[in-house]
Design a protein around this motif. Structure first.
Motif, mmCIF file in Angstrom:
data_model
loop_
_atom_site.group_PDB
_atom_site.id
_atom_site.type_symbol
_atom_site.label_atom_id
_atom_site.label_comp_id
_atom_site.label_asym_id
_atom_site.label_seq_id
_atom_site.Cartn_x
_atom_site.Cartn_y
_atom_site.Cartn_z
ATOM 1 N N GLU A 119 -6.120 93.195 -14.647
ATOM 2 C CA GLU A 119 -5.354 92.311 -13.775
ATOM 3 C C GLU A 119 -4.278 91.628 -14.601
ATOM 4 O OE1 GLU A 119 -5.824 88.495 -10.766
ATOM 5 O OE2 GLU A 119 -7.602 89.320 -11.706
ATOM 6 N N VAL A 120 -3.055 91.713 -14.113
ATOM 7 C CA VAL A 120 -1.927 91.064 -14.771
ATOM 8 C C VAL A 120 -1.318 90.084 -13.785
ATOM 9 C CG1 VAL A 120 0.289 91.396 -15.946
ATOM 10 C CG2 VAL A 120 -1.474 93.167 -16.113
ATOM 11 N N ASN A 121 -1.199 88.830 -14.202
ATOM 12 C CA ASN A 121 -0.601 87.797 -13.361
ATOM 13 C C ASN A 121 0.773 87.437 -13.904
ATOM 14 O OD1 ASN A 121 -2.801 87.476 -11.567
ATOM 15 N ND2 ASN A 121 -3.895 86.345 -13.126
ATOM 16 N N VAL A 122 1.756 87.429 -12.994
ATOM 17 C CA VAL A 122 3.143 87.151 -13.358
ATOM 18 C C VAL A 122 3.607 85.931 -12.557
ATOM 19 C CG1 VAL A 122 5.503 88.074 -13.360
ATOM 20 C CG2 VAL A 122 3.567 89.596 -13.819
ATOM 21 N N ASP A 123 4.219 84.990 -13.246
ATOM 22 C CA ASP A 123 4.726 83.782 -12.591
ATOM 23 C C ASP A 123 5.829 84.170 -11.612
ATOM 24 O OD1 ASP A 123 6.489 81.371 -12.221
ATOM 25 O OD2 ASP A 123 4.960 80.467 -13.505
ATOM 26 N N GLY A 124 5.686 83.756 -10.365
ATOM 27 C CA GLY A 124 6.630 84.113 -9.307
ATOM 28 C C GLY A 124 7.955 83.374 -9.381
ATOM 29 N N MET A 125 8.033 82.361 -10.237
ATOM 30 C CA MET A 125 9.273 81.590 -10.383
ATOM 31 C C MET A 125 10.034 81.974 -11.645
ATOM 32 S SD MET A 125 9.004 80.075 -7.601
ATOM 33 C CE MET A 125 10.091 78.697 -7.379
ATOM 34 N N THR A 126 9.307 82.282 -12.735
ATOM 35 C CA THR A 126 9.968 82.562 -14.014
ATOM 36 C C THR A 126 9.937 84.031 -14.403
ATOM 37 O OG1 THR A 126 7.958 82.245 -15.339
ATOM 38 C CG2 THR A 126 9.310 80.279 -14.866
ATOM 39 N N GLY A 127 8.976 84.793 -13.845
ATOM 40 C CA GLY A 127 8.846 86.200 -14.208
ATOM 41 C C GLY A 127 8.059 86.419 -15.490
ATOM 42 N N GLU A 128 7.498 85.365 -16.063
ATOM 43 C CA GLU A 128 6.728 85.495 -17.299
ATOM 44 C C GLU A 128 5.291 85.898 -16.991
ATOM 45 O OE1 GLU A 128 6.987 81.855 -19.497
ATOM 46 O OE2 GLU A 128 9.169 81.945 -19.602
ATOM 47 N N VAL A 129 4.696 86.686 -17.880
ATOM 48 C CA VAL A 129 3.300 87.056 -17.741
ATOM 49 C C VAL A 129 2.456 85.815 -18.033
ATOM 50 C CG1 VAL A 129 1.424 88.475 -18.657
ATOM 51 C CG2 VAL A 129 3.691 89.471 -18.334
ATOM 52 N N VAL A 130 1.594 85.481 -17.095
ATOM 53 C CA VAL A 130 0.736 84.308 -17.235
ATOM 54 C C VAL A 130 -0.534 84.671 -17.998
ATOM 55 C CG1 VAL A 130 -0.602 82.577 -15.960
ATOM 56 C CG2 VAL A 130 1.629 83.303 -15.105
ATOM 57 N N ASN A 131 -1.163 85.786 -17.604
ATOM 58 C CA ASN A 131 -2.346 86.257 -18.322
ATOM 59 C C ASN A 131 -2.649 87.701 -17.961
ATOM 60 O OD1 ASN A 131 -3.330 85.849 -15.736
ATOM 61 N ND2 ASN A 131 -5.236 84.903 -16.393
ATOM 62 N N VAL A 132 -3.489 88.301 -18.796
ATOM 63 C CA VAL A 132 -3.951 89.676 -18.599
ATOM 64 C C VAL A 132 -5.462 89.640 -18.778
ATOM 65 C CG1 VAL A 132 -3.831 92.053 -19.435
ATOM 66 C CG2 VAL A 132 -1.802 90.586 -19.576
ATOM 67 N N GLU A 133 -6.186 90.172 -17.797
ATOM 68 C CA GLU A 133 -7.642 90.187 -17.863
ATOM 69 C C GLU A 133 -8.168 91.574 -17.529
ATOM 70 O OE1 GLU A 133 -9.111 87.269 -15.136
ATOM 71 O OE2 GLU A 133 -8.293 85.591 -16.275
ATOM 72 N N SER A 134 -9.269 91.922 -18.152
ATOM 73 C CA SER A 134 -9.936 93.181 -17.842
ATOM 74 C C SER A 134 -11.269 92.847 -17.197
ATOM 75 C CB SER A 134 -10.149 93.978 -19.127
ATOM 76 O OG SER A 134 -10.779 95.202 -18.836
ATOM 77 N N GLU A 135 -11.553 93.504 -16.081
ATOM 78 C CA GLU A 135 -12.823 93.254 -15.411
ATOM 79 C C GLU A 135 -13.473 94.561 -14.995
ATOM 80 O OE1 GLU A 135 -11.289 91.898 -11.139
ATOM 81 O OE2 GLU A 135 -11.118 90.275 -12.598
ATOM 82 N N LYS A 136 -14.785 94.538 -14.958
ATOM 83 C CA LYS A 136 -15.525 95.723 -14.516
ATOM 84 C C LYS A 136 -15.369 95.849 -13.005
ATOM 85 C CE LYS A 136 -18.686 95.424 -18.258
ATOM 86 N NZ LYS A 136 -19.801 96.046 -18.851
ATOM 87 N N PRO A 137 -15.291 97.072 -12.485
ATOM 88 C CA PRO A 137 -15.078 97.277 -11.051
ATOM 89 C C PRO A 137 -16.078 96.534 -10.158
ATOM 90 C CG PRO A 137 -14.937 99.356 -12.191
ATOM 91 C CD PRO A 137 -15.380 98.335 -13.202
ATOM 92 N N GLU A 138 -17.335 96.439 -10.587
ATOM 93 C CA GLU A 138 -18.331 95.772 -9.748
ATOM 94 C C GLU A 138 -18.103 94.257 -9.685
ATOM 95 O OE1 GLU A 138 -20.299 96.484 -13.813
ATOM 96 O OE2 GLU A 138 -19.131 97.664 -12.415
ATOM 97 N N ASN A 139 -17.278 93.718 -10.594
ATOM 98 C CA ASN A 139 -16.948 92.284 -10.568
ATOM 99 C C ASN A 139 -15.683 91.999 -9.783
ATOM 100 O OD1 ASN A 139 -19.160 91.856 -12.204
ATOM 101 N ND2 ASN A 139 -17.979 91.808 -14.083
ATOM 102 N N ASP A 140 -15.016 93.036 -9.300
ATOM 103 C CA ASP A 140 -13.771 92.894 -8.539
ATOM 104 C C ASP A 140 -14.123 92.580 -7.091
ATOM 105 O OD1 ASP A 140 -11.083 92.947 -7.874
ATOM 106 O OD2 ASP A 140 -11.111 95.096 -7.476
ATOM 107 N N HIS A 141 -13.817 91.349 -6.656
ATOM 108 C CA HIS A 141 -14.194 90.906 -5.311
ATOM 109 C C HIS A 141 -13.007 90.726 -4.400
ATOM 110 C CE1 HIS A 141 -18.262 90.335 -6.667
ATOM 111 N NE2 HIS A 141 -17.829 89.612 -7.674
ATOM 112 N N ASP A 142 -11.914 91.378 -4.603
ATOM 113 C CA ASP A 142 -10.701 91.315 -3.781
ATOM 114 C C ASP A 142 -10.606 89.981 -3.160
ATOM 115 O OD1 ASP A 142 -9.517 94.448 -3.047
ATOM 116 O OD2 ASP A 142 -11.196 94.129 -4.343
#
Length: 107
Positions: free
Chosen positions: A84-107
């Motif tokens: 998961e990559v989160n990008v700031d919607g105002m500045t365009g900067e990457v906020v964070n990058v996380e790796s998660e196992k599929p079973e932990n992905d809760h949409d």
């Protein structure tokens, strides 16, 4: 017969509520997209720099405390995890990058 009619009515009501939820979610997301200074396409290109061989699985825009965030989930051929990559919607900067196992992905 009466039970069958009640069950059909209950199911129809559930579908109606589901449609209302989807419509509200769509309008909320459209409002957030209008607020963003960075387009979804540009934010996705930025996110892909952190996962160069990634395939987009899902994306959304959301309001987090103090920030408007484009959130992208990618799969990669060399892992079963989701990045998961989160990008700031105002500045365009990457906020964070996380790796998660599929079973932990809760949409």
């Amino acid at each position: 017969m009466v039970c069958l009619g009640l069950a059909a009515g209950l199911l129809a009501g559930c579908e109606s509520k589901k449609g209302e939820h989807s419509e509200r979610h769509y309008h909320k997301e459209a409002k957030l997209m209008a607020e963003a200074k960075v387009s979804k396409d540009d934010a996705e290109k930025t996110a892909l720099t952190k996962v160069p061989n990634g395939s987009l699985k899902d994306s959304e825009i959301e309001k987090e405390p103090g920030r408007l965030i484009w959130s992208f989930e990618f799969t990669t051929p060399d892992s079963t995890n989701i990045t998961e990559v989160n990008v700031d919607g105002m500045t365009g900067e990457v906020v964070n990058v996380e790796s998660e196992k599929p079973e932990n992905d809760h949409d």
